[in-house]
Design a protein around this motif. Sequence first.
Motif, PDB file in Angstrom:
ATOM      1  N   LEU A  25       0.822  -1.216   0.000  1.00 37.96           N
ATOM      2  CA  LEU A  25       0.000   0.000   0.000  1.00 37.96           C
ATOM      3  C   LEU A  25       0.854   1.263   0.000  1.00 37.96           C
ATOM      4  CD1 LEU A  25      -3.019  -0.562   2.444  1.00 37.96           C
ATOM      5  CD2 LEU A  25      -3.048  -0.355  -0.059  1.00 37.96           C
ATOM      6  N   LEU A  26       1.987   1.224   0.720  1.00 33.25           N
ATOM      7  CA  LEU A  26       2.852   2.405   0.805  1.00 33.25           C
ATOM      8  C   LEU A  26       4.073   2.275  -0.104  1.00 33.25           C
ATOM      9  CD1 LEU A  26       2.778   2.864   4.708  1.00 33.25           C
ATOM     10  CD2 LEU A  26       1.285   3.910   2.992  1.00 33.25           C
ATOM     11  N   GLY A  27       4.020   1.345  -1.021  1.00 29.79           N
ATOM     12  CA  GLY A  27       5.154   1.142  -1.935  1.00 29.79           C
ATOM     13  C   GLY A  27       5.021   2.056  -3.141  1.00 29.79           C
ATOM     14  N   VAL A  28       6.141   2.649  -3.543  1.00 31.50           N
ATOM     15  CA  VAL A  28       6.109   3.559  -4.696  1.00 31.50           C
ATOM     16  C   VAL A  28       5.616   2.827  -5.940  1.00 31.50           C
ATOM     17  CG1 VAL A  28       7.570   4.912  -6.273  1.00 31.50           C
ATOM     18  CG2 VAL A  28       7.865   5.134  -3.801  1.00 31.50           C
ATOM     19  N   THR A  29       6.079   1.581  -6.159  1.00 38.56           N
ATOM     20  CA  THR A  29       5.696   0.866  -7.384  1.00 38.56           C
ATOM     21  C   THR A  29       4.350   0.158  -7.258  1.00 38.56           C
ATOM     22  OG1 THR A  29       6.866  -1.123  -6.658  1.00 38.56           O
ATOM     23  CG2 THR A  29       8.101   0.438  -8.025  1.00 38.56           C
ATOM     24  N   THR A  30       3.695   0.307  -6.119  1.00 36.53           N
ATOM     25  CA  THR A  30       2.400  -0.373  -5.955  1.00 36.53           C
ATOM     26  C   THR A  30       1.319   0.624  -5.529  1.00 36.53           C
ATOM     27  OG1 THR A  30       3.524  -2.440  -5.458  1.00 36.53           O
ATOM     28  CG2 THR A  30       1.250  -2.307  -4.798  1.00 36.53           C
ATOM     29  N   GLY A  31       1.179   0.856  -4.217  1.00 38.35           N
ATOM     30  CA  GLY A  31       0.103   1.722  -3.737  1.00 38.35           C
ATOM     31  C   GLY A  31       0.167   3.125  -4.327  1.00 38.35           C
ATOM     32  N   PHE A  32       1.354   3.703  -4.354  1.00 36.15           N
ATOM     33  CA  PHE A  32       1.459   5.087  -4.842  1.00 36.15           C
ATOM     34  C   PHE A  32       1.339   5.183  -6.358  1.00 36.15           C
ATOM     35  CE2 PHE A  32       3.899   5.904  -0.694  1.00 36.15           C
ATOM     36  CZ  PHE A  32       2.706   6.151  -0.020  1.00 36.15           C
ATOM     37  N   THR A  33       1.665   4.076  -7.047  1.00 36.34           N
ATOM     38  CA  THR A  33       1.422   4.052  -8.496  1.00 36.34           C
ATOM     39  C   THR A  33      -0.092   4.082  -8.746  1.00 36.34           C
ATOM     40  OG1 THR A  33       3.460   2.849  -8.949  1.00 36.34           O
ATOM     41  CG2 THR A  33       1.721   2.659 -10.593  1.00 36.34           C
ATOM     42  N   LYS A  81       4.286  14.454  -5.014  1.00 41.64           N
ATOM     43  CA  LYS A  81       2.966  14.311  -4.371  1.00 41.64           C
ATOM     44  C   LYS A  81       3.007  13.319  -3.207  1.00 41.64           C
ATOM     45  CE  LYS A  81       0.243  16.600  -7.368  1.00 41.64           C
ATOM     46  NZ  LYS A  81      -0.509  17.797  -6.972  1.00 41.64           N
ATOM     47  N   LEU A  82       4.194  12.790  -2.933  1.00 34.21           N
ATOM     48  CA  LEU A  82       4.312  11.712  -1.940  1.00 34.21           C
ATOM     49  C   LEU A  82       3.651  12.023  -0.591  1.00 34.21           C
ATOM     50  CD1 LEU A  82       5.463   8.889  -2.319  1.00 34.21           C
ATOM     51  CD2 LEU A  82       7.591   9.669  -1.266  1.00 34.21           C
ATOM     52  N   PRO A  83       3.878  13.211  -0.012  1.00 32.18           N
ATOM     53  CA  PRO A  83       3.233  13.483   1.287  1.00 32.18           C
ATOM     54  C   PRO A  83       1.703  13.387   1.217  1.00 32.18           C
ATOM     55  CG  PRO A  83       4.895  15.144   0.796  1.00 32.18           C
ATOM     56  CD  PRO A  83       4.742  14.317  -0.440  1.00 32.18           C
ATOM     57  N   PHE A  84       1.127  13.871   0.107  1.00 30.73           N
ATOM     58  CA  PHE A  84      -0.341  13.821  -0.046  1.00 30.73           C
ATOM     59  C   PHE A  84      -0.798  12.373  -0.240  1.00 30.73           C
ATOM     60  CE2 PHE A  84       1.124  17.864  -1.807  1.00 30.73           C
ATOM     61  CZ  PHE A  84       0.439  18.751  -0.999  1.00 30.73           C
ATOM     62  N   MET A  85      -0.010  11.632  -1.026  1.00 30.56           N
ATOM     63  CA  MET A  85      -0.385  10.232  -1.291  1.00 30.56           C
ATOM     64  C   MET A  85      -0.287   9.417  -0.006  1.00 30.56           C
ATOM     65  SD  MET A  85       0.993   9.355  -5.116  1.00 30.56           S
ATOM     66  CE  MET A  85       2.732   9.694  -5.101  1.00 30.56           C
ATOM     67  N   PHE A 104      -3.091   6.466   4.023  1.00 27.37           N
ATOM     68  CA  PHE A 104      -3.229   6.145   5.448  1.00 27.37           C
ATOM     69  C   PHE A 104      -4.674   6.366   5.901  1.00 27.37           C
ATOM     70  CE2 PHE A 104      -2.928   7.572   9.952  1.00 27.37           C
ATOM     71  CZ  PHE A 104      -2.599   6.335  10.489  1.00 27.37           C
ATOM     72  N   TRP A 105      -5.230   7.485   5.491  1.00 33.93           N
ATOM     73  CA  TRP A 105      -6.598   7.855   5.881  1.00 33.93           C
ATOM     74  C   TRP A 105      -7.619   6.857   5.319  1.00 33.93           C
ATOM     75  CZ3 TRP A 105      -9.393   9.883   9.304  1.00 33.93           C
ATOM     76  CH2 TRP A 105     -10.641  10.431   9.051  1.00 33.93           C
ATOM     77  N   LEU A 106      -7.446   6.490   4.058  1.00 34.36           N
ATOM     78  CA  LEU A 106      -8.385   5.546   3.446  1.00 34.36           C
ATOM     79  C   LEU A 106      -8.241   4.155   4.058  1.00 34.36           C
ATOM     80  CD1 LEU A 106      -8.127   6.689  -0.284  1.00 34.36           C
ATOM     81  CD2 LEU A 106     -10.169   6.797   1.157  1.00 34.36           C
ATOM     82  N   ASN A 107      -7.012   3.779   4.420  1.00 32.91           N
ATOM     83  CA  ASN A 107      -6.798   2.490   5.070  1.00 32.91           C
ATOM     84  C   ASN A 107      -7.426   2.475   6.456  1.00 32.91           C
ATOM     85  OD1 ASN A 107      -4.611   0.954   7.051  1.00 32.91           O
ATOM     86  ND2 ASN A 107      -5.199  -0.237   5.253  1.00 32.91           N
ATOM     87  N   LEU A 108      -7.254   3.592   7.163  1.00 31.41           N
ATOM     88  CA  LEU A 108      -7.817   3.720   8.513  1.00 31.41           C
ATOM     89  C   LEU A 108      -9.339   3.559   8.486  1.00 31.41           C
ATOM     90  CD1 LEU A 108      -6.512   4.517  11.280  1.00 31.41           C
ATOM     91  CD2 LEU A 108      -7.271   6.843  10.838  1.00 31.41           C
TER      92      LEU A 108
END
Length: 367
Positions: free
Chosen positions: A140-148, A305-309, A314-318
């Motif tokens: 989920l927090l991986g650049v090549t996965t969740g953030f992609t 955009k990393l801080p926003f992502m 995190f918020w959506l997971n929560l």
Amino acid sequence: MSEGVSSKTDTVTNTKWILKRRPQGAFDPEKDAGMVSEEMHMATSCGDDEIVIEVDTLSVDAFIRTMLDEEAYHGAIDLGKTIPALGYGKVVYSGKNANKKVGSTVQCMMGAQRFATVKASDAFPKMDLPRMSSTASLGLLGVTTGFTAYAGIFYVCKPPKKGDTVVITAAAGAVGSVAVQLAKSTGARVIGIAGGPRKNQYLIDDLQLDGSVDYKDSTKTVAQQLEETCPNGIDFIYDNVGGQILDDMLLKINPNARVVICGAVSQYNSGKLNKGLVQGPSNYLKLAERGATMKGFNVMQYLHKLPFMLFGMFWLNLRGKVTMNEHIETGIESFPKALNHLFTGASIGKCLVAVKSGNTTADKKKD
Ligand SMILES: NC(=O)c1ccc[n+]([C@@H]2O[C@H](COP(=O)([O-])OP(=O)(O)OC[C@H]3O[C@@H](n4cnc5c(N)ncnc54)[C@H](OP(=O)(O)O)[C@@H]3O)[C@@H](O)[C@H]2O)c1
């Protein structure tokens, strides 16, 4: 000889997977890869600005397959070199000018092996957030996965909105399964495309999608299934697959549709990437007819955009809106088999290899 800092012992046995032969079509673990073990004396093999990492967990990503070809966008690896892979692990040796603490956990490109020697400046502290699994930094927090997935849904084109019909390919894979959940969180109607009944059931039962298309169904074409699942056309496409499926989707786009090109996994085993021979979208004129936009992206273009992502994920997971299924193979021996899962469709969600057996505390669902 480096006068670095070691955790316990100076000599370790490294086991790694090297590229023996360029794949001819699908990656063949028997013929294309070889597992080798060698003694590694850390003080002599590790440069002053390097560290040695004991690999804990490796991320199995589709881009790895493209790097085994002679020419590759992410850089082709030479024959005899270690097969690349992102991962995290503990620093066990630190060169004298390497600013990394022995015992700290870092994440970087480390290769399919048990001990990775990397430039200290290429390694970053592993990202852990409360309530998320310890492997989330690759998922989920991986650049090549969740953030992609996040960048492709929210930043590349105008994002989906309530009332839109969204179609996402490789929807039960790592990037796709996050993308469908992010799209659902906007209130849009989301259809996932995946191969086989097990994955299609996962899309409907577990991810609660509004519909699914089984591209391996021999009784109905993708075009027929899109006709049934998208009676009002498609407003937003997130495509991981390319080829014929992209063409089928383009026929159904609505005025002002957005088509986000994330990847084309259906083409990666063809040996035709970077040779002008990829099966392109022959229905691209639909973009002109419908005033639609098609835009590709590389997640590295959205790192600002990393801080926003990070906050958004995190918020959506929560709130339980986005989760990650993990398929975990154990031991470095399993790496080539795990890589093939991405092309045979054997894994659901994020495919990982727990290299340091028994040390991975993946506490999410595992298929
Ligand atoms: N643009 C970027 O910055 C960026 C970054 C990371 C990843 N990506 C792209 O994202 C996509 C997904 O990557 P991932 O690492 O998350 O892999 P993944 O989705 O976990 O695995 C690949 C999936 O592709 C599907 N697939 C394989 N061959 C197919 C075919 N011939 N036709 C249709 N579907 C096929 C398989 O699912 P089925 O069982 O359903 O066939 C498999 O689950 C790839 O295209 C990758 O290149 C792009």
